[in-house]
Design an enzyme around this catalytic site. Sequence first.
Site, mmCIF file in Angstrom:
data_model
loop_
_atom_site.group_PDB
_atom_site.id
_atom_site.type_symbol
_atom_site.label_atom_id
_atom_site.label_comp_id
_atom_site.label_asym_id
_atom_site.label_seq_id
_atom_site.Cartn_x
_atom_site.Cartn_y
_atom_site.Cartn_z
ATOM 1 N N ARG A 65 -32.079 9.041 -3.295
ATOM 2 C CA ARG A 65 -31.590 10.030 -4.280
ATOM 3 C C ARG A 65 -32.702 10.391 -5.261
ATOM 4 O O ARG A 65 -32.790 11.523 -5.729
ATOM 5 C CB ARG A 65 -30.356 9.490 -4.999
ATOM 6 C CG ARG A 65 -29.142 9.390 -4.077
ATOM 7 C CD ARG A 65 -27.880 9.127 -4.843
ATOM 8 N NE ARG A 65 -27.565 10.232 -5.752
ATOM 9 C CZ ARG A 65 -26.729 10.074 -6.785
ATOM 10 N NH1 ARG A 65 -26.166 8.897 -7.023
ATOM 11 N NH2 ARG A 65 -26.468 11.100 -7.579
ATOM 12 N N HIS A 115 -23.483 8.618 -16.935
ATOM 13 C CA HIS A 115 -23.470 7.766 -15.736
ATOM 14 C C HIS A 115 -24.859 7.230 -15.391
ATOM 15 O O HIS A 115 -25.066 6.710 -14.292
ATOM 16 C CB HIS A 115 -22.906 8.543 -14.539
ATOM 17 C CG HIS A 115 -21.432 8.808 -14.671
ATOM 18 N ND1 HIS A 115 -20.787 9.779 -13.935
ATOM 19 C CD2 HIS A 115 -20.476 8.259 -15.458
ATOM 20 C CE1 HIS A 115 -19.502 9.799 -14.251
ATOM 21 N NE2 HIS A 115 -19.294 8.890 -15.192
ATOM 22 N N CYS A 123 -32.780 -4.104 -16.370
ATOM 23 C CA CYS A 123 -32.613 -5.489 -15.908
ATOM 24 C C CYS A 123 -31.204 -5.707 -15.358
ATOM 25 O O CYS A 123 -30.235 -5.193 -15.898
ATOM 26 C CB CYS A 123 -32.850 -6.442 -17.094
ATOM 27 S SG CYS A 123 -32.694 -8.164 -16.613
HETATM 28 N N1 APR Z 1 -21.238 25.787 -8.820
HETATM 29 C C1 APR Z 1 -20.189 25.242 -9.490
HETATM 30 N N2 APR Z 1 -19.411 24.258 -8.999
HETATM 31 C C2 APR Z 1 -19.714 23.798 -7.765
HETATM 32 C C3 APR Z 1 -20.792 24.314 -6.987
HETATM 33 C C4 APR Z 1 -21.561 25.347 -7.575
HETATM 34 N N3 APR Z 1 -22.598 25.903 -6.923
HETATM 35 N N4 APR Z 1 -20.824 23.640 -5.805
HETATM 36 C C5 APR Z 1 -19.816 22.740 -5.842
HETATM 37 N N5 APR Z 1 -19.140 22.841 -7.008
HETATM 38 C C6 APR Z 1 -18.001 22.041 -7.470
HETATM 39 C C7 APR Z 1 -17.052 21.583 -6.379
HETATM 40 O O1 APR Z 1 -16.033 22.553 -6.189
HETATM 41 C C8 APR Z 1 -16.490 20.292 -6.975
HETATM 42 O O2 APR Z 1 -15.310 20.550 -7.696
HETATM 43 O O3 APR Z 1 -18.541 20.862 -8.032
HETATM 44 C C9 APR Z 1 -17.562 19.812 -7.954
HETATM 45 C C10 APR Z 1 -18.265 18.538 -7.542
HETATM 46 O O4 APR Z 1 -17.296 17.507 -7.529
HETATM 47 P P1 APR Z 1 -17.730 16.044 -7.077
HETATM 48 O O5 APR Z 1 -18.473 16.119 -5.790
HETATM 49 O O6 APR Z 1 -16.492 15.180 -7.167
HETATM 50 O O7 APR Z 1 -18.793 15.585 -8.190
HETATM 51 P P2 APR Z 1 -18.492 15.101 -9.674
HETATM 52 O O8 APR Z 1 -17.180 15.655 -10.159
HETATM 53 O O9 APR Z 1 -19.695 15.405 -10.482
HETATM 54 O O10 APR Z 1 -18.361 13.505 -9.507
HETATM 55 C C11 APR Z 1 -18.148 12.769 -10.703
HETATM 56 O O11 APR Z 1 -18.191 10.728 -9.401
HETATM 57 O O12 APR Z 1 -19.190 9.612 -7.680
HETATM 58 C C12 APR Z 1 -19.095 9.672 -9.044
HETATM 59 O O13 APR Z 1 -20.690 9.033 -10.641
HETATM 60 C C13 APR Z 1 -20.436 10.002 -9.663
HETATM 61 O O14 APR Z 1 -20.964 11.456 -11.528
HETATM 62 C C14 APR Z 1 -20.231 11.356 -10.304
HETATM 63 C C15 APR Z 1 -18.733 11.385 -10.547
#
Ligand code: APR
Length: 239
Positions: A65, A115, A123
């Site tokens: 990552r 996060h 550590c």
């Molecule tokens: N523009 C805007 N929104 C978008 C785009 C884009 N180009 N592409 C995807 N999305 C949206 C998707 O529709 C989805 O609702 O972004 C969202 C991403 O959701 P997740 O994949 O669940 O990510 P996130 O909500 O940031 O996850 C939260 O979960 O795994 C843990 O710690 C990790 O910080 C993360 C937390």
Amino acid sequence: MLETIAIGSKDRVFVLTGAGISAESGLPTFRAEDGLWAGYNVEDVCTPEAWQRNPAGVWAFYSARREAGFKAEPNTGHVALAELEQRLGDRFFLCTQNVDDLHERAGSVRLVHMHGELAKSRCERQCGRPPVEDRHLYSSLEEVGRCACGGRLRPHIVFFGEIPLELGRIEREIAKATLMLVIGTSGSVYPAASFVRWARQGGARTVYVGLEEPLNATAFTQIVTGKAGETLPGLFQVE
Ligand code: APR
């Protein structure tokens, strides 16, 4: 007709971003079909138990990552937020769930990473020493450095089951907000998914910007559907 969000001279803006704002920079989100959690089990790479059981596997995941995050470039969505901060000054606050540094590289300053951050390690023990800058891509556990206390360095990432960072400051900033803008997050993870309701309780307007409705959609006064990189640049009408 293009939607806009009016920001008055008395408004205080709290922004929460998620993986969606970095998608147009080429970084995968978590819960899409081709997302990070499609290829990995959270339990194997992002829990305290995973770290105890297989630190090499956790470092392999976060080194990959790091490599992707350091190669990525901020997109127009990150830049639009940095420009909004320039105009609002201390009436703007950004909390990101993301661990990449694209907000900083776009110019954001008033920002917390609740996060954690890819470009830091800390550590593995609770020895009290602060996280350190660390951009290494580790290919074996032997390469991973140690803290002065002898503990092994781990990614400065909040694993599932751990307490997010800066919650006190986040709560204070939400209490001051008259407008909460949530961008690119599915609303799957708490406490981040609660922030919009805390803001509503304080009387703030709440706006979501993203590709699809988040799980906490009913808490928003306005939902703007679209890609962050395309939607944010023309979205704000600042008084
Ligand atoms: N523009 C805007 N929104 C978008 C785009 C884009 N180009 N592409 C995807 N999305 C949206 C998707 O529709 C989805 O609702 O972004 C969202 C991403 O959701 P997740 O994949 O669940 O990510 P996130 O909500 O940031 O996850 C939260 O979960 O795994 C843990 O710690 C990790 O910080 C993360 C937390």
